[in-house]
Enzyme design. Structure first.
Site, PDB file in Angstrom:
ATOM      1  N   HIS A  95      70.791  58.884  56.423  1.00 59.30           N
ATOM      2  CA  HIS A  95      71.981  58.497  57.074  1.00 59.30           C
ATOM      3  C   HIS A  95      71.269  57.552  58.122  1.00 59.30           C
ATOM      4  CE1 HIS A  95      70.762  61.920  59.669  1.00 59.30           C
ATOM      5  NE2 HIS A  95      71.201  61.421  60.653  1.00 59.30           N
ATOM      6  N   ASP A  97      72.135  56.611  62.310  1.00 57.74           N
ATOM      7  CA  ASP A  97      73.018  57.622  62.980  1.00 57.74           C
ATOM      8  C   ASP A  97      74.309  56.984  63.452  1.00 57.74           C
ATOM      9  OD1 ASP A  97      71.220  59.647  63.444  1.00 57.74           O
ATOM     10  OD2 ASP A  97      70.110  58.469  65.094  1.00 57.74           O
ATOM     11  N   HIS A 253      67.069  57.960  58.101  1.00 60.89           N
ATOM     12  CA  HIS A 253      66.342  58.963  58.191  1.00 60.89           C
ATOM     13  C   HIS A 253      66.844  60.269  57.476  1.00 60.89           C
ATOM     14  CE1 HIS A 253      68.662  58.861  61.609  1.00 60.89           C
ATOM     15  NE2 HIS A 253      68.452  59.962  61.843  1.00 60.89           N
ATOM     16  N   ARG A 268      66.838  64.684  71.762  1.00 67.60           N
ATOM     17  CA  ARG A 268      67.345  63.559  71.126  1.00 67.60           C
ATOM     18  C   ARG A 268      68.303  62.640  72.120  1.00 67.60           C
ATOM     19  NH1 ARG A 268      72.113  61.977  68.276  1.00 67.60           N
ATOM     20  NH2 ARG A 268      71.995  60.947  66.741  1.00 67.60           N
TER      21      ARG A 268
END
Length: 277
Positions: A95, A97, A253, A268
């Protein structure tokens, strides 16, 4: 600054820098590498959350992630933790993000705090290289299409089911997954390089505008398989102190879930909300 390419299509390891002490000239060099390689694994860093925020600000404004609460004092940073007893990981599918947002982030920063002794790598794919490898007829077919992207897509269990299984994360508003839907070009143009790339995934793209899910699904499946062919990919191996920053505008990723029985803890941050065009 030492730049070591990871693969032919994308990705580079960066050595010999301290992100807390870079000059403006150093940042310009790093940004040029970001545009060229799309995925930068910057090694041997010692970053606190405030440092991560400062690095992220070099790429763009911080973005909220709608389903998880940030860490204390830093609402834009959240921890991605897989405990020893857990078998489901976060981000374990191909995907880009949050494509279901009206303004998805241009970049994601992921900082390794604890890593398993082996495994837990992240795969990346160049959706620009994948687009360029398509036939002219297929590119002409895809160029005018608009994808409908949803956070509630059932592939992989959807955001609601996925977050229910990750006990270490602070869940927030996961019942609202179905309300997060956005339309974006299937082929987007990078605003800084002018390079075209695919912007469609099995994880988020439910259909194409004006088409049914049944009509759209075979094309989505073909594109997902095509853009993650080995020649378009690289692999980042993590160690504590690695900060990887990637360009969501031209990559996908996939976090590899191959380290059961070991703990993995990451921080993150997403930055640079942009409307794809």
């Amino acid at each position: 600054m030492r730049i070591e390419p990871l693969a032919g299509a994308l990705g580079a390891d960066i050595h010999g820098v301290d992100l807390r002490r870079l000059t403006d000239a150093d940042w310009r060099e790093l940004h040029a590498a970001f545009l060229r390689y799309c995925v930068l694994a910057i090694r041997d860093q010692h970053l606190e959350p405030a440092d991560i925020m400062e690095v992220g600000a070099r790429f763009g404004e911080p973005c909220f992630y709608p389903f998880v609460t940030g860490i204390d004092g830093f609402p834009f940073i959240f921890e991605v933790v897989k405990e020893e007893a857990e078998t489901t990981n976060f981000g374990g599918n191909w995907h880009s993000d949050t494509t279901y947002l009206e303004q998805p982030p241009l970049g994601t920063l992921l900082y390794a705090v604890e890593t398993p002794s082996h495994g837990g790598d992240t795969l990346f794919a160049s959706t620009a290289a994948a687009y360029e490898a398509l036939s002219p007829a297929m590119r002409a077919l895809l160029d005018p299409l608009v994808g409908v992207n949803s956070a509630a897509l059932k592939h992989g269990g959807g955001r609601h089911q996925m977050h229910k299984t990750i006990n270490a994360m602070k869940l927030h508003d996961i019942e609202a997954a179905g309300r997060y839907e956005a339309e974006h070009p299937v082929v987007r143009t990078h605003p800084e390089t002018g390079r075209k790339s695919l912007y469609v995934s099995r994880s988020h793209t439910t259909r194409f505008r004006g088409m049914t899910e049944e009509e759209s699904r075979p094309v989505v499946e073909f594109l997902q398989a095509h853009q993650t062919r080995p020649e378009f990919t690289c692999r980042v191996r993590w160690s504590p102190g690695t900060l990887t920053v990637w360009d969501n505008r031209c990559t996908q990723h996939n976090a590899v879930n191959d380290y059961h029985g070991q703990r993995r803890r990451m921080r993150r941050l997403t930055v640079g909300p942009q409307k794809p065009a």
